[in-house]
Design an enzyme around this catalytic site. Structure first.
Site, mmCIF file in Angstrom:
data_model
loop_
_atom_site.group_PDB
_atom_site.id
_atom_site.type_symbol
_atom_site.label_atom_id
_atom_site.label_comp_id
_atom_site.label_asym_id
_atom_site.label_seq_id
_atom_site.Cartn_x
_atom_site.Cartn_y
_atom_site.Cartn_z
ATOM 1 N N SER A 7 1.630 3.710 7.289
ATOM 2 C CA SER A 7 2.048 3.700 5.849
ATOM 3 C C SER A 7 0.997 4.238 5.009
ATOM 4 O O SER A 7 -0.001 3.794 4.769
ATOM 5 C CB SER A 7 2.472 2.238 5.531
ATOM 6 O OG SER A 7 2.754 2.352 4.188
ATOM 7 N N HIS A 32 4.931 6.854 7.392
ATOM 8 C CA HIS A 32 5.712 6.151 6.629
ATOM 9 C C HIS A 32 5.623 6.380 5.227
ATOM 10 O O HIS A 32 4.385 6.273 4.797
ATOM 11 C CB HIS A 32 5.612 4.755 7.018
ATOM 12 C CG HIS A 32 6.732 3.752 6.401
ATOM 13 N ND1 HIS A 32 8.075 3.604 7.048
ATOM 14 C CD2 HIS A 32 6.674 2.819 5.414
ATOM 15 C CE1 HIS A 32 8.588 2.909 6.208
ATOM 16 N NE2 HIS A 32 7.814 2.321 5.325
ATOM 17 N N ASP A 34 6.431 4.852 1.187
ATOM 18 C CA ASP A 34 7.117 3.885 0.495
ATOM 19 C C ASP A 34 7.465 4.535 -0.836
ATOM 20 O O ASP A 34 6.363 4.907 -1.566
ATOM 21 C CB ASP A 34 6.194 3.003 0.466
ATOM 22 C CG ASP A 34 5.991 2.201 1.937
ATOM 23 O OD1 ASP A 34 7.172 1.705 2.340
ATOM 24 O OD2 ASP A 34 4.886 1.950 2.196
ATOM 25 N N MET A 36 8.690 3.548 -4.424
ATOM 26 C CA MET A 36 8.809 2.385 -5.098
ATOM 27 C C MET A 36 9.069 2.916 -6.785
ATOM 28 O O MET A 36 8.426 3.659 -7.288
ATOM 29 C CB MET A 36 7.652 1.505 -4.832
ATOM 30 C CG MET A 36 7.165 0.937 -3.598
ATOM 31 S SD MET A 36 5.754 -0.258 -3.701
ATOM 32 C CE MET A 36 5.387 -0.220 -2.007
ATOM 33 N N HIS A 65 10.994 5.254 3.135
ATOM 34 C CA HIS A 65 11.610 4.155 2.613
ATOM 35 C C HIS A 65 11.748 3.815 1.253
ATOM 36 O O HIS A 65 10.911 3.839 0.306
ATOM 37 C CB HIS A 65 10.433 2.915 3.199
ATOM 38 C CG HIS A 65 10.598 1.558 2.979
ATOM 39 N ND1 HIS A 65 9.883 0.536 3.216
ATOM 40 C CD2 HIS A 65 11.849 0.918 2.515
ATOM 41 C CE1 HIS A 65 10.301 -0.761 2.932
ATOM 42 N NE2 HIS A 65 11.582 -0.291 2.463
ATOM 43 N N MET A 67 12.246 1.939 -1.740
ATOM 44 C CA MET A 67 12.224 0.728 -2.488
ATOM 45 C C MET A 67 12.766 0.852 -3.959
ATOM 46 O O MET A 67 11.728 0.683 -4.714
ATOM 47 C CB MET A 67 10.785 0.035 -2.261
ATOM 48 C CG MET A 67 10.614 -0.345 -0.770
ATOM 49 S SD MET A 67 9.062 -1.447 -0.817
ATOM 50 C CE MET A 67 8.246 -0.423 0.324
ATOM 51 N N MET A 136 11.891 -5.971 7.545
ATOM 52 C CA MET A 136 10.655 -6.288 6.759
ATOM 53 C C MET A 136 10.161 -7.675 7.023
ATOM 54 O O MET A 136 10.472 -8.876 7.127
ATOM 55 C CB MET A 136 11.056 -6.342 5.063
ATOM 56 C CG MET A 136 11.518 -5.333 4.540
ATOM 57 S SD MET A 136 9.923 -3.930 4.444
ATOM 58 C CE MET A 136 8.722 -4.659 3.575
ATOM 59 N N GLY A 141 6.787 -4.516 -1.358
ATOM 60 C CA GLY A 141 6.214 -4.147 -2.696
ATOM 61 C C GLY A 141 4.759 -4.055 -2.719
ATOM 62 O O GLY A 141 4.174 -3.576 -3.592
ATOM 63 N N GLY A 143 0.909 -3.880 -0.123
ATOM 64 C CA GLY A 143 0.351 -3.884 1.192
ATOM 65 C C GLY A 143 -0.665 -5.183 1.542
ATOM 66 O O GLY A 143 -0.680 -5.832 0.653
ATOM 67 N N ASP A 174 8.313 -3.592 9.316
ATOM 68 C CA ASP A 174 7.221 -3.101 8.321
ATOM 69 C C ASP A 174 6.732 -4.394 7.759
ATOM 70 O O ASP A 174 7.383 -5.366 7.234
ATOM 71 C CB ASP A 174 8.138 -2.304 7.107
ATOM 72 C CG ASP A 174 7.368 -1.817 6.204
ATOM 73 O OD1 ASP A 174 6.186 -1.974 6.218
ATOM 74 O OD2 ASP A 174 7.913 -0.856 5.411
ATOM 75 N N GLY A 175 5.302 -4.576 7.726
ATOM 76 C CA GLY A 175 4.667 -5.533 7.158
ATOM 77 C C GLY A 175 3.777 -6.307 8.017
ATOM 78 O O GLY A 175 4.389 -6.812 9.181
ATOM 79 N N GLY A 176 2.580 -6.549 8.042
ATOM 80 C CA GLY A 176 1.721 -7.442 9.017
ATOM 81 C C GLY A 176 1.178 -7.054 10.255
ATOM 82 O O GLY A 176 1.011 -7.788 10.842
ATOM 83 N N SER A 197 -2.468 -0.947 5.935
ATOM 84 C CA SER A 197 -4.102 -1.368 6.065
ATOM 85 C C SER A 197 -4.619 -1.649 7.526
ATOM 86 O O SER A 197 -5.869 -1.458 7.613
ATOM 87 C CB SER A 197 -4.284 -2.762 5.475
ATOM 88 O OG SER A 197 -3.434 -3.709 6.114
#
Length: 218
Positions: A7, A32, A34, A36, A65, A67, A136, A141, A143, A174-176, A197
């Site tokens: 991402s 990816h 994002d 926003m 993506h 958002m 998600m 919204g 990172g 997506d996320g974590g 990250s």
């Protein structure tokens, strides 16, 4: 096949083209992106003009993506900018069926994104139109958030639904996502792993290769 989708939300925006080229050449088959709008989520990132500018830096799949509120307003622009996959949030789409059909008409693959608390039932009438469902695993919204544990049960339930309906829908999360939970998530049924990250920062090329070493075993 399992795929890593770095991402760019966590990339160095001052060197975005080079960052994308680095992870693509290291073996990232997806990028990816994002988008926003500062309304559906608090932050503002970039739109179609930036995607068009960075498209020449990579031959990887551009996974956009959205958002944004009422994403149908921007689908043509995203496709023209070089998107390969366009995913819209079920919570933000005014006409989800219409958006998915339009994405296909534009020559792209169509995705639906579900926030952590959004039930899988919103897919009941559109699963056959959906190439990718993104779960998600954090609230969207920002990172560098912690993985929400109940996401694993949601992923498994989605995998069962796809099997029962006999669709070819891929599961993206997506996320974590990290090197530590990647194998467990493979076993749960995930196909595409969005990692920000956990890839960008220190030695992104090495991070991509480390992820792919795990993914190739599934």
């Amino acid at each position: 096949m399992k795929y890593l989708a770095p991402s760019v939300l966590s990339a160095d925006f001052a060197n975005l083209g080079d960052e994308i080229r680095t992870v693509s050449e290291a073996g990232a088959e997806y990028i990816h992106l994002d988008v926003m709008d500062g309304m559906f989520v608090p932050n503002i990132t970039f739109g179609a003009p930036v995607i068009k500018k960075i498209r020449p830096y990579s031959k990887s799949v551009f996974d956009v993506h959205m958002m944004v509120e009422n994403p149908g307003r921007y689908l043509e622009d995203m496709a023209a900018a070089g998107a390969d996959v366009i995913s819209v949030h079920a919570e933000a789409s005014v006409h989800l069926d219409r958006d998915l059909n339009q994405i296909h008409q534009l020559g792209c693959k169509a995705g639906v994104v579900l926030n952590p608390a959004t039930p899988l039932s919103v897919l009941d009438w559109v699963l056959e139109l959906t190439d990718v469902v993104t779960i998600m695993c954090v609230n969207p919204g920002f990172g560098n958030q912690k993985f929400i544990p109940y996401s694993v049960d949601k992923i498994k339930a989605l995998k069962q639904l796809i099997t029962e309906r006999q669709t070819k829908t891929l599961i993206e999360i997506d996320g974590g996502v990290s090197l530590d939970n990647c194998a467990m998530l493979c076993e749960a049924g995930v196909d595409i792993f969005v990692a920000g990250s956990a890839v960008f920062g220190k030695e992104p090329a090495a991070r991509v290769k480390a992820f792919n070493e795990i993914l190739k075993n599934y």
